[in-house]
Design a protein around this motif. Structure first.
Motif, PDB file in Angstrom:
ATOM      1  N   GLU A  72     134.995  38.346 -14.910  1.00  0.00           N
ATOM      2  CA  GLU A  72     135.461  38.973 -13.578  1.00  0.00           C
ATOM      3  C   GLU A  72     137.627  38.266 -14.280  1.00  0.00           C
ATOM      4  N   ILE A  73     137.274  36.424 -13.929  1.00  0.00           N
ATOM      5  CA  ILE A  73     138.725  36.231 -14.425  1.00  0.00           C
ATOM      6  C   ILE A  73     139.724  36.901 -15.933  1.00  0.00           C
ATOM      7  N   GLN A  74     138.044  36.867 -17.096  1.00  0.00           N
ATOM      8  CA  GLN A  74     138.670  37.937 -18.327  1.00  0.00           C
ATOM      9  C   GLN A  74     139.468  38.714 -17.589  1.00  0.00           C
ATOM     10  N   ALA A  75     138.847  39.563 -17.009  1.00  0.00           N
ATOM     11  CA  ALA A  75     139.227  40.736 -17.013  1.00  0.00           C
ATOM     12  C   ALA A  75     140.527  40.846 -16.597  1.00  0.00           C
ATOM     13  N   ILE A  76     140.815  40.417 -15.036  1.00  0.00           N
ATOM     14  CA  ILE A  76     141.836  39.840 -14.443  1.00  0.00           C
ATOM     15  C   ILE A  76     143.380  39.719 -15.508  1.00  0.00           C
ATOM     16  N   PHE A  77     142.473  38.105 -16.214  1.00  0.00           N
ATOM     17  CA  PHE A  77     144.065  37.860 -17.746  1.00  0.00           C
ATOM     18  C   PHE A  77     144.201  39.316 -18.238  1.00  0.00           C
ATOM     19  N   ASP A  78     143.245  39.753 -18.824  1.00  0.00           N
ATOM     20  CA  ASP A  78     143.667  40.597 -19.855  1.00  0.00           C
ATOM     21  C   ASP A  78     144.526  41.912 -19.117  1.00  0.00           C
ATOM     22  N   LYS A  79     144.402  42.128 -17.783  1.00  0.00           N
ATOM     23  CA  LYS A  79     144.627  43.499 -16.853  1.00  0.00           C
ATOM     24  C   LYS A  79     146.521  43.108 -16.928  1.00  0.00           C
ATOM     25  N   PHE A  80     146.718  41.421 -16.489  1.00  0.00           N
ATOM     26  CA  PHE A  80     147.646  40.542 -16.087  1.00  0.00           C
ATOM     27  C   PHE A  80     148.620  41.294 -17.153  1.00  0.00           C
ATOM     28  N   LYS A  81     148.590  40.793 -18.499  1.00  0.00           N
ATOM     29  CA  LYS A  81     149.109  40.727 -19.695  1.00  0.00           C
ATOM     30  C   LYS A  81     150.274  42.735 -19.734  1.00  0.00           C
ATOM     31  N   LYS A  82     149.670  43.188 -18.409  1.00  0.00           N
ATOM     32  CA  LYS A  82     150.251  44.424 -18.144  1.00  0.00           C
ATOM     33  C   LYS A  82     150.695  44.714 -17.174  1.00  0.00           C
ATOM     34  N   ASP A  83     150.025  44.036 -15.896  1.00  0.00           N
ATOM     35  CA  ASP A  83     150.552  44.364 -14.871  1.00  0.00           C
ATOM     36  C   ASP A  83     150.317  43.296 -14.436  1.00  0.00           C
ATOM     37  N   LYS A  84     151.366  42.539 -13.912  1.00  0.00           N
ATOM     38  CA  LYS A  84     151.928  41.840 -13.318  1.00  0.00           C
ATOM     39  C   LYS A  84     151.220  41.087 -11.712  1.00  0.00           C
ATOM     40  N   GLU A  85     150.730  41.736 -11.526  1.00  0.00           N
ATOM     41  CA  GLU A  85     150.237  42.466  -9.985  1.00  0.00           C
ATOM     42  C   GLU A  85     148.405  41.942  -9.506  1.00  0.00           C
ATOM     43  N   ALA A  86     148.580  42.351 -10.683  1.00  0.00           N
ATOM     44  CA  ALA A  86     146.946  42.207 -11.292  1.00  0.00           C
ATOM     45  C   ALA A  86     146.521  40.366 -10.965  1.00  0.00           C
ATOM     46  N   ILE A  87     147.351  39.666 -11.433  1.00  0.00           N
ATOM     47  CA  ILE A  87     146.902  38.252 -11.499  1.00  0.00           C
ATOM     48  C   ILE A  87     146.117  37.931  -9.690  1.00  0.00           C
ATOM     49  N   TYR A  88     146.663  38.407  -8.555  1.00  0.00           N
ATOM     50  CA  TYR A  88     145.942  38.173  -7.061  1.00  0.00           C
ATOM     51  C   TYR A  88     145.105  38.414  -6.913  1.00  0.00           C
ATOM     52  N   GLU A  89     144.457  39.177  -7.744  1.00  0.00           N
ATOM     53  CA  GLU A  89     143.083  39.192  -7.991  1.00  0.00           C
ATOM     54  C   GLU A  89     141.904  39.004  -7.786  1.00  0.00           C
ATOM     55  N   VAL A  90     142.568  37.962  -8.142  1.00  0.00           N
ATOM     56  CA  VAL A  90     141.813  36.255  -8.533  1.00  0.00           C
ATOM     57  C   VAL A  90     141.511  35.460  -7.390  1.00  0.00           C
ATOM     58  N   ASP A 118     128.750  30.566 -23.705  1.00  0.00           N
ATOM     59  CA  ASP A 118     129.023  31.701 -24.065  1.00  0.00           C
ATOM     60  C   ASP A 118     130.114  32.201 -23.366  1.00  0.00           C
ATOM     61  N   ASN A 119     131.114  32.543 -23.840  1.00  0.00           N
ATOM     62  CA  ASN A 119     132.814  32.559 -23.007  1.00  0.00           C
ATOM     63  C   ASN A 119     133.605  31.675 -22.297  1.00  0.00           C
ATOM     64  N   TYR A 120     133.095  29.857 -23.461  1.00  0.00           N
ATOM     65  CA  TYR A 120     133.502  29.507 -22.836  1.00  0.00           C
ATOM     66  C   TYR A 120     135.375  29.057 -22.145  1.00  0.00           C
ATOM     67  N   THR A 121     136.600  29.831 -22.731  1.00  0.00           N
ATOM     68  CA  THR A 121     137.547  29.402 -22.310  1.00  0.00           C
ATOM     69  C   THR A 121     137.635  30.112 -20.923  1.00  0.00           C
ATOM     70  N   TYR A 122     137.275  31.199 -20.113  1.00  0.00           N
ATOM     71  CA  TYR A 122     137.176  31.610 -19.219  1.00  0.00           C
ATOM     72  C   TYR A 122     135.902  30.809 -17.972  1.00  0.00           C
ATOM     73  N   ARG A 123     135.145  30.681 -18.266  1.00  0.00           N
ATOM     74  CA  ARG A 123     134.068  29.497 -17.814  1.00  0.00           C
ATOM     75  C   ARG A 123     134.297  28.331 -17.141  1.00  0.00           C
ATOM     76  N   HIS A 124     135.701  27.871 -18.360  1.00  0.00           N
ATOM     77  CA  HIS A 124     135.989  27.188 -18.707  1.00  0.00           C
ATOM     78  C   HIS A 124     137.186  26.895 -16.712  1.00  0.00           C
ATOM     79  N   ASN A 125     137.823  28.173 -16.749  1.00  0.00           N
ATOM     80  CA  ASN A 125     138.423  28.320 -15.541  1.00  0.00           C
ATOM     81  C   ASN A 125     137.997  27.984 -14.110  1.00  0.00           C
ATOM     82  N   ILE A 126     136.337  28.324 -14.634  1.00  0.00           N
ATOM     83  CA  ILE A 126     135.351  28.722 -13.147  1.00  0.00           C
ATOM     84  C   ILE A 126     134.809  27.167 -13.005  1.00  0.00           C
ATOM     85  N   GLY A 127     134.634  27.030 -13.778  1.00  0.00           N
ATOM     86  CA  GLY A 127     133.996  24.850 -13.615  1.00  0.00           C
ATOM     87  C   GLY A 127     135.461  24.220 -12.932  1.00  0.00           C
ATOM     88  N   VAL A 128     136.162  23.968 -13.482  1.00  0.00           N
ATOM     89  CA  VAL A 128     137.374  23.279 -13.406  1.00  0.00           C
ATOM     90  C   VAL A 128     137.506  23.556 -11.715  1.00  0.00           C
TER      91      VAL A 128
END
Length: 338
Positions: A72-90, A118-128
């Motif tokens: 989910e956070i990967q999808a949000i970050f991808d959307k954020f590149k084009k739509d800054k409002e998407a970040i609040y979906e976090v 798997d998917n360490y870059t985004y799993r790391h955000n969840i873990g932290v």
């Protein structure tokens, strides 16, 4: 009307569902951030409010929840590149899951669901975020501050959106130039959050400061203890813990004992020592009853953790209690309980 001592815990939460009154009339729309002002006006039972801000989860499958949150956070970050409002979906889709998992205070959540390569870059955000939320609670931070810290954990590495994926996933050692490029993510993250979001400054600071160290040896600004925000100090500990314990495509995660030893050593000069001491003590307490393997190959269960020496607990081996603080033995790894 909701009593003040009750509604304070809801300030800053975002509604996951429409909130209706007893007559079915819409009171607040889904996505509304609760404030002192709108909470004071509500004439509704706390139970109904709680349903509108909490999400039911399947606590029997934490690994699945973690994987879903990472996706989910990967999808949000991808959307954020084009739509800054998407970040609040976090806040509406990921934060509730993380808060739920942190409340479980389960060692298995940290050492199984968070370590997967798997998917360490985004799993790391969840873990932290999960580790930071737990530590903030153990340190008795107020609930609204714990929520900010958890959000900061989810967003602390957002600056990596401006680092090439090839570099982030490169196996093996980085060159000095490559390492310096990756270090820029802290400043990138701060600038992204300041420019493109409405988050308060402390959330931005957690992205900027999570690699700063008490003795001035960190980056990007070589700040010292007095200049680093307390929230950032929590994120720093969570960041190191998750990074060291996690499996990567090119290496396995390090043993819990090794990581906690490292953090203990870091606590003398580089990280906030009282925060580190609390983290080690509480984490080892979660390990009571856990099967462990010792440095001599013997297997036992952690029976008691001493506040004076949490890394060397009492371990029950068959009918004997072994005090690791009085031997040269140490825990080499946790063994999955049957």
């Amino acid at each position: 009307m909701i009593a003040k001592e009750l509604y304070e815990r809801y300030i800053g939460l975002r509604l996951l569902h429409d909130l209706n009154g007893a007559d079915g009339k819409l009171l607040l729309k889904k996505g509304t951030v609760l404030t002192e002002s709108n909470l004071k006006r509500l004439n509704i039972r706390v139970e109904e409010l709680d349903k509108a801000v909490r999400q039911p989860f399947d606590c029997d499958h934490p690994s699945k929840l973690i994987s879903e949150a990472a996706n989910e956070i990967q999808a949000i970050f991808d959307k954020f590149k084009k739509d800054k409002e998407a970040i609040y979906e976090v806040e509406t889709t990921v934060l509730p899951t993380v808060e739920f998992l942190a409340q479980q205070e389960e060692l298995s959540v940290l050492l199984e669901g968070l370590q997967h390569k798997d998917n360490y870059t985004y799993r790391h955000n969840i873990g932290v975020a999960i580790v930071a939320a737990m530590l903030a609670k153990w340190l008795d931070f107020p609930e609204h501050e714990r929520r900010l810290i958890t959000l900061g954990g989810l967003l602390h590495d957002i600056g990596k959106l401006q680092i090439s994926e090839h570099l982030l996933l490169k196996p093996g050692a980085l060159s000095e130039d490559e390492y310096n490029s990756i270090k820029n993510h802290a400043l990138y993250g701060y600038n992204i959050l300041k420019k493109d979001t409405m988050y308060e400054n402390v959330v931005c600071l957690m992205a900027l400061e999570h690699h700063e160290r008490e003795d001035g040896s960190g980056y990007p600004d070589k700040k010292t203890a007095k200049d680093i925000h307390p929230f950032s100090k929590i994120i720093a500990i969570a960041d190191v813990f998750h990074a060291m314990t996690s499996h990567r495509v090119y290496r396995s995660g390090q043993a819990l004992y090794t990581v906690l030893q490292h953090l203990r050593d870091e606590g003398f000069g580089r990280m906030e020592p009282t925060y580190v001491a609390t983290f080690i003590q509480k984490l080892m307490e979660l390990a009571v009853g856990q099967v462990v393997e010792l440095s001599n190959g013997m297997v036992g269960k952690i029976a008691f953790v001493s506040p004076a020496n949490p890394l060397h607990p009492l371990v029950q081996i068959q009918d004997d209690l072994v005090d690791l603080s009085k031997t040269k033995l140490h825990i080499t790894r946790l063994v999955a309980n049957d």
